[in-house]
Design a protein around this motif. Structure first.
Motif, PDB file in Angstrom:
ATOM      1  N   LEU B 175       0.843  -1.193   0.000  1.00 28.35           N
ATOM      2  CA  LEU B 175       0.000   0.000   0.000  1.00 28.35           C
ATOM      3  C   LEU B 175       0.879   1.244   0.000  1.00 28.35           C
ATOM      4  O   LEU B 175       1.907   1.284   0.676  1.00 28.35           O
ATOM      5  N   PRO B 177       1.389   5.143   1.232  1.00 29.65           N
ATOM      6  CA  PRO B 177       0.871   5.812   2.437  1.00 29.65           C
ATOM      7  C   PRO B 177      -0.503   6.447   2.228  1.00 29.65           C
ATOM      8  O   PRO B 177      -1.323   6.472   3.148  1.00 29.65           O
ATOM      9  N   ILE B 180      -3.638   3.992   2.884  1.00 28.28           N
ATOM     10  CA  ILE B 180      -3.908   3.380   4.180  1.00 28.28           C
ATOM     11  C   ILE B 180      -4.402   4.473   5.127  1.00 28.28           C
ATOM     12  O   ILE B 180      -3.954   5.616   5.053  1.00 28.28           O
ATOM     13  N   THR B 182      -4.397   5.315   8.972  1.00 30.88           N
ATOM     14  CA  THR B 182      -3.720   4.880  10.188  1.00 30.88           C
ATOM     15  C   THR B 182      -4.484   5.452  11.376  1.00 30.88           C
ATOM     16  O   THR B 182      -4.849   6.627  11.376  1.00 30.88           O
ATOM     17  N   GLY B 183      -4.780   4.589  12.356  1.00 36.14           N
ATOM     18  CA  GLY B 183      -5.706   5.028  13.397  1.00 36.14           C
ATOM     19  C   GLY B 183      -5.352   4.613  14.805  1.00 36.14           C
ATOM     20  O   GLY B 183      -4.498   3.750  15.032  1.00 36.14           O
ATOM     21  N   GLY B 230      -2.502   7.977   5.707  1.00 37.16           N
ATOM     22  CA  GLY B 230      -1.107   7.652   6.008  1.00 37.16           C
ATOM     23  C   GLY B 230      -0.145   8.698   5.477  1.00 37.16           C
ATOM     24  O   GLY B 230       0.956   8.884   6.009  1.00 37.16           O
ATOM     25  N   CYS B 233       0.221  11.755   8.013  1.00 38.45           N
ATOM     26  CA  CYS B 233       0.590  11.399   9.385  1.00 38.45           C
ATOM     27  C   CYS B 233       2.025  11.853   9.643  1.00 38.45           C
ATOM     28  O   CYS B 233       2.940  11.463   8.930  1.00 38.45           O
ATOM     29  N   HIS B 234       2.203  12.731  10.618  1.00 32.49           N
ATOM     30  CA  HIS B 234       3.543  13.248  10.905  1.00 32.49           C
ATOM     31  C   HIS B 234       3.795  13.290  12.403  1.00 32.49           C
ATOM     32  O   HIS B 234       2.857  13.321  13.196  1.00 32.49           O
ATOM     33  N   GLN B 235       5.048  13.372  12.753  1.00 33.97           N
ATOM     34  CA  GLN B 235       5.430  13.477  14.164  1.00 33.97           C
ATOM     35  C   GLN B 235       4.697  14.637  14.825  1.00 33.97           C
ATOM     36  O   GLN B 235       4.643  15.729  14.272  1.00 33.97           O
ATOM     37  N   ARG B 238       0.207  12.625  15.025  1.00 34.50           N
ATOM     38  CA  ARG B 238      -0.158  11.241  14.738  1.00 34.50           C
ATOM     39  C   ARG B 238      -1.520  10.941  15.349  1.00 34.50           C
ATOM     40  O   ARG B 238      -1.987  11.663  16.219  1.00 34.50           O
ATOM     41  N   PRO B 239      -2.168   9.849  14.906  1.00 34.99           N
ATOM     42  CA  PRO B 239      -3.478   9.500  15.460  1.00 34.99           C
ATOM     43  C   PRO B 239      -3.516   9.510  16.986  1.00 34.99           C
ATOM     44  O   PRO B 239      -4.460  10.029  17.578  1.00 34.99           O
ATOM     45  N   GLY B 262      -4.236   0.671  14.643  1.00 30.57           N
ATOM     46  CA  GLY B 262      -4.404  -0.167  13.466  1.00 30.57           C
ATOM     47  C   GLY B 262      -4.337   0.590  12.164  1.00 30.57           C
ATOM     48  O   GLY B 262      -4.454   1.818  12.132  1.00 30.57           O
ATOM     49  N   GLY B 263      -4.152  -0.158  11.088  1.00 26.83           N
ATOM     50  CA  GLY B 263      -4.141   0.412   9.749  1.00 26.83           C
ATOM     51  C   GLY B 263      -5.230  -0.238   8.917  1.00 26.83           C
ATOM     52  O   GLY B 263      -5.447  -1.443   9.002  1.00 26.83           O
TER      53      GLY B 263
END
Lengths: 56, 397
Positions: B175, B177, B180, B182-183, B230, B233-235, B238-239, B262-263
Motif C-alpha cells: 500500500l 501511504p 492506508i 492509520t488510526g 497515512g 501522518c507526521h510526528q 499522529r493518530p 491499526g491500519g
C-alpha cells in the motif's frame, strides 16, 4: 537503521503493509526489520503511535 | 496428541472473520482444512472500531448477545463547525447497527470453523510459501518456535493488513501511504454519551483525510477513535496525539481502559486476488471500504465465496488460477461497483478543506434521512453540491 520502540509499539502491522520491499514483519507483539531494509522510512511515516524512527 | 499430517487440502493463514468463514465453509463442504493464527489468542489484540450493520451480519451468523456490546439506532455526522446531520440506522448502512466485542466475536467464528471440521493451530506464523512448478503448494511456518512445512493444494491468505502471503506468491499488495488510514482508538468509560447513536466527526484539525468516531459500547463506555490518511501522518500529529487531544477536551473525566491501534487499507480491492494454488481474502485482498473503512462484512462475504470455490476446486482436482478466479469474479460482482464508488468519493473527500466540509453538511441540514441508505445520502449530496462534487456526478445517477 530503523529503530522500533517495543515499549511504544501497539503491533498493529500498518508499517508492514507500506514497506516497498517487504522488509518489515509483525511477529506477535513486536516488529522485526530485515537486513535488506533500505531505510526509506515509509514505515515510520504511517505509524499511528510514533514507535518507529529512522536512526542516523 | 498424535502427530497431525502436514498435508491438507486447504491451509488458511489468519483466523480473523475472513479466515474463519473460509475455513468453516470449506470444511463443511468436505475439504480437509487447517487454519493457522500467529497470535496465541484468536481475536486479541483487537484492531477495529467494531461497528457492523445488523442485516448484513445476519446474512452470515445469528447475532449472539455474548459478542454484541451495544446496539445503535442511527448516527450523527458533525461538520468541522459542529453542525450535525442525523441518519437513522438503515441509512448509515454498513457502518452501524451493532458494536461488536471482537475478542469474543472472532473466537466464536473460529469455534464455528472448528465445529465444521477445520483444524486450528494458534501461535503458528507463516514464514513463506512453497512454490513448485509455478504453483503454490503450501507454506513454511513457525509453531512455538519450531519451523515446519505445511503442504496444501490451496493456500488462502487471510493474514490482514500486514499480509505477506500475496507478496510471497508474486502478487504485489504493497500500500502507498495515501492508500492506508492509520488510526488509534481508546475504549473510554464513565462518560455521558447517547448510547443510541454513533458519532462521526469531520475536520482537518480533528482527523485530516479521515474521520473520528464514537461507537457506543454500553455501560457508559464507547470506542472513541480516529483514522487519518497515512500520507498526512507526521510526528506530533499522529493518530495517538490527535485522539488524546479530543478525548481530554471532550471527556475530561473519562477513563481509558483499552488502547487500540491499526491500519485500514483504503486502496480499493486488489486487481488480482488469486494465482495458481492461492487466494487472498479480507484485508489481505484490500477488500475494506475505502470511504468508511468497514471491512468485516466484505471479508466474511469473501470467506464464504472463497470457501465454496476452494472446496469445489479441490474436488475437481483443479486449483489453477483460472479455476480459482471464479471467487474473485463473484466477489467483484457483489462488491466491486460499490467499492469503486467509495474510492471515488474518498479521493474527492481527502481534497476538501473545512469550509468545503461545512458547506456539504449545511446543504443537507434538515433533510429527513430516516429512510435513505448511505448511497442515497451521497446521491443527495452530489445533487445539492453539483459544482463541488462534479467529478462524482456520473457515479450517482
Amino acid at each position: 537503521m530503523i529503530g522500533v520502540n517495543r515499549y511504544k509499539c501497539g503491533y498493529c502491522g500498518a508499517c508492514v503493509s507500506v514497506c516497498p520491499i517487504g522488509a518489515v514483519e509483525l511477529v506477535e507483539t513486536w516488529v522485526e526489520i530485515a537486513d535488506d531494509c533500505t531505510e526509506c522510512g515509509t514505515c515510520a511515516g504511517v505509524c499511528p503511535i510514533g514507535a518507529i524512527e529512522v536512526l542516523k | 496428541m498424535t502427530a497431525k499430517p502436514d498435508k491438507y487440502d486447504i491451509v488458511i493463514v489468519g483466523a480473523g472473520p475472513a479466515g474463519s468463514i473460509t475455513a468453516k465453509t470449506a470444511a463443511a463442504l468436505g475439504s480437509d482444512v487447517l487454519m493457522i493464527e500467529k497470535r496465541q489468542a484468536i481475536g486479541d489484540p483487537v484492531r477495529c472500531a467494531e461497528g457492523v450493520s445488523k442485516p448484513q451480519l445476519k446474512e452470515h451468523i445469528e447475532p449472539d448477545e455474548r459478542w454484541i456490546a451495544a446496539e445503535v439506532k442511527g448516527s450523527r455526522i458533525y461538520a468541522p463547525d459542529s453542525t450535525s446531520v442525523e441518519l437513522s440506522e438503515d441509512v448509515s448502512g454498513a457502518e452501524v447497527g451493532y458494536t461488536l466485542e471482537r475478542k469474543l466475536f472472532d473466537r466464536a467464528l473460529a469455534n464455528e470453523a472448528a465445529l465444521a471440521g477445520a483444524e486450528v493451530r494458534v501461535k503458528t506464523r507463516a514464514t513463506g510459501v512453497i512454490i513448485e512448478g509455478g504453483s503454490v503448494k503450501g507454506i513454511t511456518a513457525m509453531h512455538l518456535g519450531e519451523e515446519c512445512e505445511i503442504r496444501a493444494d490451496i493456500v488462502i491468505g487471510a493474514d490482514g493488513v500486514e499480509s505477506k502471503i500475496g507478496r510471497w506468491a508474486g502478487i504485489d499488495t504493497t500500500l502507498k501511504p495515501s492508500e492506508i488510514e492509520t488510526g488509534a482508538q481508546f475504549l473510554v468509560t464513565d462518560i455521558d454519551i447517547d448510547q443510541d447513536f454513533c458519532e462521526f466527526h469531520l475536520g482537518a484539525s480533528i482527523a485530516p483525510s479521515g474521520y473520528l468516531w464514537v461507537f457506543p459500547k454500553g455501560n457508559r463506555s464507547a470506542n472513541v477513535g480516529l483514522a487519518i490518511g497515512g500520507d498526512v501522518c507526521h510526528q506530533g500529529n499522529r493518530p495517538i496525539d490527535l485522539l488524546r487531544n479530543f478525548v481530554e477536551e471532550r471527556y475530561p473525566n473519562g477513563k481509558i481502559i483499552e488502547i487500540v491501534v491499526g491500519g485500514v487499507p483504503t486502496s480499493g480491492p486488489l486487481e488480482e486476488m488469486v494465482t495458481d494454488g492461492l487466494m487472498l481474502v479480507g484485508d489481505a485482498a484490500r477488500q475494506s471500504d475505502p470511504l468508511t473503512g468497514g471491512g468485516i462484512i466484505n471479508a466474511m462475504d469473501a470467506g464464504r465465496i472463497a470457501g465454496e470455490v476452494a472446496a469445489q476446486a479441490i474436488s475437481e482436482g483443479n486449483v489453477s488460477k483460472a479455476r480459482l478466479r471464479e471467487y474473485e469474479t463473484i466477489w467483484r460482482e457483489r462488491h466491486g461497483k460499490r467499492l469503486k464508488r467509495s474510492l471515488a468519493v474518498k479521493n474527492r473527500f481527502v481534497t476538501m478543506n473545512d469550509s468545503d466540509l461545512n458547506k456539504l453538511v449545511h446543504s443537507v441540514e434538515g433533510i429527513d434521512f430516516s429512510t435513505m441508505t448511505l448511497f442515497e445520502m451521497l446521491k443527495v449530496l452530489v445533487r445539492k453540491n453539483p459544482r463541488m462534487l462534479i467529478s462524482l456526478g456520473k457515479l450517482f445517477v
